[in-house]
Scaffold this motif. Structure first.
Motif, PDB file in Angstrom:
ATOM      1  N   ALA A 143      28.373  -7.113 175.485  1.00 37.57           N
ATOM      2  CA  ALA A 143      27.090  -7.726 175.122  1.00 37.57           C
ATOM      3  C   ALA A 143      27.136  -9.239 175.328  1.00 37.57           C
ATOM      4  O   ALA A 143      26.165  -9.842 175.805  1.00 37.57           O
ATOM      5  N   ALA A 144      28.261  -9.870 174.993  1.00 34.39           N
ATOM      6  CA  ALA A 144      28.395 -11.320 175.177  1.00 34.39           C
ATOM      7  C   ALA A 144      28.375 -11.679 176.658  1.00 34.39           C
ATOM      8  O   ALA A 144      27.722 -12.650 177.061  1.00 34.39           O
ATOM      9  N   LEU A 145      29.071 -10.912 177.482  1.00 29.71           N
ATOM     10  CA  LEU A 145      29.078 -11.170 178.929  1.00 29.71           C
ATOM     11  C   LEU A 145      27.681 -10.970 179.505  1.00 29.71           C
ATOM     12  O   LEU A 145      27.213 -11.764 180.324  1.00 29.71           O
ATOM     13  N   TRP A 146      26.987  -9.925 179.073  1.00 29.46           N
ATOM     14  CA  TRP A 146      25.628  -9.640 179.542  1.00 29.46           C
ATOM     15  C   TRP A 146      24.688 -10.807 179.213  1.00 29.46           C
ATOM     16  O   TRP A 146      23.885 -11.224 180.034  1.00 29.46           O
ATOM     17  N   ALA A 147      24.811 -11.358 177.998  1.00 30.23           N
ATOM     18  CA  ALA A 147      23.975 -12.488 177.594  1.00 30.23           C
ATOM     19  C   ALA A 147      24.342 -13.760 178.360  1.00 30.23           C
ATOM     20  O   ALA A 147      23.492 -14.611 178.621  1.00 30.23           O
ATOM     21  N   PHE A 148      25.607 -13.891 178.743  1.00 30.22           N
ATOM     22  CA  PHE A 148      26.098 -15.093 179.421  1.00 30.22           C
ATOM     23  C   PHE A 148      25.728 -15.118 180.907  1.00 30.22           C
ATOM     24  O   PHE A 148      25.342 -16.145 181.445  1.00 30.22           O
ATOM     25  N   GLY A 149      25.877 -13.987 181.601  1.00 28.76           N
ATOM     26  CA  GLY A 149      25.773 -13.977 183.057  1.00 28.76           C
ATOM     27  C   GLY A 149      24.538 -13.295 183.604  1.00 28.76           C
ATOM     28  O   GLY A 149      24.284 -12.134 183.300  1.00 28.76           O
TER      29      GLY A 149
END
Length: 188
Positions: A172-178
């Motif tokens: 979820a953090a990667l999805w929000a970041f990239g």
């Protein structure tokens, strides 16, 4: 003349009495003061004298961002450490986490996210989400993702898999970041 009790009655009575006594003592002990062990740390000089020179202290926390990972806002993926860093525009790693690489991995280099898919069935049959494709190797698409149920991937059983899986919260953090076009740097 008194009636004589069988031996099993005596044994049962004594066992029940002993069990009741142990339970009573355990309850009392639980309500009493609890001793704590003192944790004295030896001084450096005491350690050096008794056990040789003092060992240097190992750094705590996650591994540092790899030196040769580029500049600017990017996702950094280390093949050797099986770890991802999310790096902001100032070059500071705001988050890092371990991953489970597939059986086919990308070559070290610079890439960018080419496609994002919210949820899909992975080539291993597992429902995945937060899928971010960034390259292809040996005819296999390479992408970051996490299993929808948060589980780690099972053994590949000889399949060619390019999914780089992570824990659900990291996905979820990667999805929000990239977004599409976000730079991805792969290092050894």
């Amino acid at each position: 003349m008194a009636a004589r009790l069988p031996s099993w009655a005596w044994v049962s009575g004594l066992t029940a009495g002993a069990t009741a006594a142990v339970v009573a003592l355990a309850v009392q002990a639980n309500h009493g003061p609890h001793p704590t062990a003192a944790t004295a740390k030896p001084s450096a000089s005491a350690s050096a004298g008794a056990h040789g020179p003092a060992e240097p202290k190992k750094p705590s926390g996650p591994p540092a961002l790899p030196q040769e990972s580029g500049t600017g806002r990017r996702v950094v993926y280390s093949l050797g450490e099986k770890r991802v860093w999310l790096v902001d525009a100032t070059g500071k790693a705001n988050r890092t986490f371990t991953v489970w690489p597939g059986t086919v991995g990308p070559q070290p280099g610079r890439y960018s996210v080419t496609l994002r898919i919210q949820s899909i069935k992975g080539s291993d049959g597992v429902q995945i989400e937060h899928v971010m494709y960034f390259t292809k190797a040996s005819g296999v698409n390479i992408a970051f993702s996490n299993a929808l149920d948060g589980a780690s991937p099972p053994p590949a059983n000889g399949q060619k898999l390019g999914g780089i899986r992570m824990h659900k919260e990291d996905g979820a953090a990667l999805w929000a970041f990239g977004d599409q076009g976000t730079r991805v740097t792969v290092v050894n």
